[in-house]
Design an enzyme around this catalytic site. Structure first.
Site, PDB file in Angstrom:
ATOM      1  CG  LEU A  76      16.532 -35.894  -1.445  1.00 41.77           C
ATOM      2  CD1 LEU A  76      16.332 -35.747  -0.023  1.00 41.77           C
ATOM      3  CD2 LEU A  76      15.309 -36.498  -2.175  1.00 41.77           C
ATOM      4  CB  ALA A 119       6.849 -54.660  -7.598  1.00 41.95           C
ATOM      5  CD  GLU A 126      -1.316  -2.380   2.363  1.00 42.88           C
ATOM      6  OE1 GLU A 126      -1.812  -2.998   3.120  1.00 42.88           O
ATOM      7  OE2 GLU A 126       0.010  -2.398   1.979  1.00 42.88           O
ATOM      8  CB  THR A 128      13.693 -42.635   1.277  1.00 43.80           C
ATOM      9  OG1 THR A 128      12.383 -42.902   1.500  1.00 43.80           O
ATOM     10  CG2 THR A 128      14.230 -42.145   0.049  1.00 43.80           C
ATOM     11  CB  CYS A 180      -0.018  -4.391   8.749  1.00 49.19           C
ATOM     12  SG  CYS A 180       0.936  -2.944   8.229  1.00 49.19           S
ATOM     13  CB  ALA A 199       5.019 -40.455  10.241  1.00 55.64           C
TER      14      ALA A 199
END
Length: 359
Positions: free
Chosen positions: A207, A166, A55, A199, A79, A277
């Protein structure tokens, strides 16, 4: 007073402006100032912590008095507190703005209340305009502000009959290249990618978020949960971001730590045990299920125990989108809410076991 077409159009423009701002501990916010005849006077957006709010940024492009009688279109409630900058509600009042239209209420207690302050000063206020689009933009920030933890997306890939692998444990690849490319794009949009030690030990994943031309510029912080040691030569240790290791099974504690580090968007793709989880603990804000048209049978389920002893306790979801990715489907869903409460409530505790593959 009804919201005009010009105001709705300006809100959509404000959302475009908001998206220019950085993703971080502060929300992305855009603003458009309209003259009484509906024409645009000025635009602004928040450029990051310590800079002018949207603003005030818009007002800075006008000469003194030029905003008198104007309407301010803002993607988040102005705000009502003094931090590194002053209250935006006061700035709008002092500028002589006569009307404010915004999309989302500010969920932060210390800064909430701008709408009340504006109304008390005689400024007309309209709320909830293009709220869904605004939430789509800053939903993770809203989650973090409301719950004091990052927004959590839980992802898995499965066969049509709900298997993640599988019976011999092989799982690469259930889905096709289009689905895998979509996963990498979504990784790049997260602040952290979370897996379990199971994993890492079984698959040695890098990753990283990779596109057709190599790694994305934006890379999520790799996070590994679990007590087992990760080899010094593991691929994750060569990640461009320093990996974080949490020798715990308490996923809620991990989220608390990540939130303290400024991480707001967490992407969980650590296998059935870890995914379960987060779901069982009521910590899944969004679910991405990539479904391949294959049948595997056997016992390698995409989810394990999520704390549902009977059908009445089923964790019901609202499907927000279904996308076709090559031969595969992506189903995007969020927890159903009843009377404002989440259906995903904690089951037992927030801990998980890493004794099975995919944890």
């Amino acid at each position: 007073m009804a919201v005009s077409g010009a105001e709705r159009s300006a809100m959509r423009r404000a959302l475009e402006l908001a998206a220019r701002g950085p993703v971080g501990v502060n929300p992305q916010v855009g603003a458009v100032l309209l003259a009484p005849d509906g024409t645009t006077l000025a635009e602004g957006w928040h450029r990051g912590a310590g800079t002018a709010h949207a603003e005030v940024d818009a007002l800075s492009h006008l000469s003194p008095g030029a905003a008198r009688g104007a309407t301010a279109i803002v993607t988040l409630e102005p705000c009502n507190h003094t931090g590194r900058t002053g209250p935006c509600a006061v700035a709008l009042i002092e500028a002589g703005v006569s009307r404010v239209v915004y999309a989302l209420d500010d969920p932060v207690a210390v800064s909430h209340g701008g709408a009340d302050r504006l109304r008390a000063a005689g400024v007309g206020v309209e709320t909830g305009v293009e709220a869904e689009a605004a939430l789509a933009l800053i939903g993770p920030w809203v989650t973090a502000a409301q719950l004091g933890r990052p927004h959590v997306t839980v992802k898995w890939a499965q066969s049509l009959d709900g298997r993640a692998a599988a019976d011999d444990g092989t799982s690469q690849w259930i889905t096709g290249p289009e689905a895998r490319a979509d996963v990498h794009r979504r990784r790049s949009e997260a602040d952290a990618i979370v897996v379990g030690t199971g994993t890492v030990l079984a698959d040695d994943p890098a990753l990283t978020a990779r596109g057709p031309h190599g790694p994305f510029a934006a890379q999520p912080v790799p996070v590994v949960i679990g007590a087992r040691d990760v080899r010094e030569d593991a691929a994750i240790r060569r990640h461009p971001r320093h990996p974080l290791f949490f020798p715990t099974h308490d996923v809620a504690a991990v989220l608390e730590d990540l939130h303290a580090r400024g991480i707001q968007r967490v992407f969980v793709e650590g296998g059935p045990t870890l995914a379960s989880a987060f779901v069982a603990a009521g910590l899944a804000d969004e679910v991405l299920a990539y479904i391949a048209p294959v049948l595997l049978g056997g016992g390698r389920l995409a989810l394990t125990d999520v704390g549902v002893p009977t059908i009445a306790a089923a964790r019901r979801l609202a499907v927000t989108a279904v996308e076709r990715l090559g031969d595969d489907l992506l189903v995007i869903a969020t927890p159903q809410r009843t009377d404002g409460a989440e259906d995903f409530v904690p089951a037992r505790d927030h801990r998980f076991s890493t004794q099975t593959r995919g944890a």
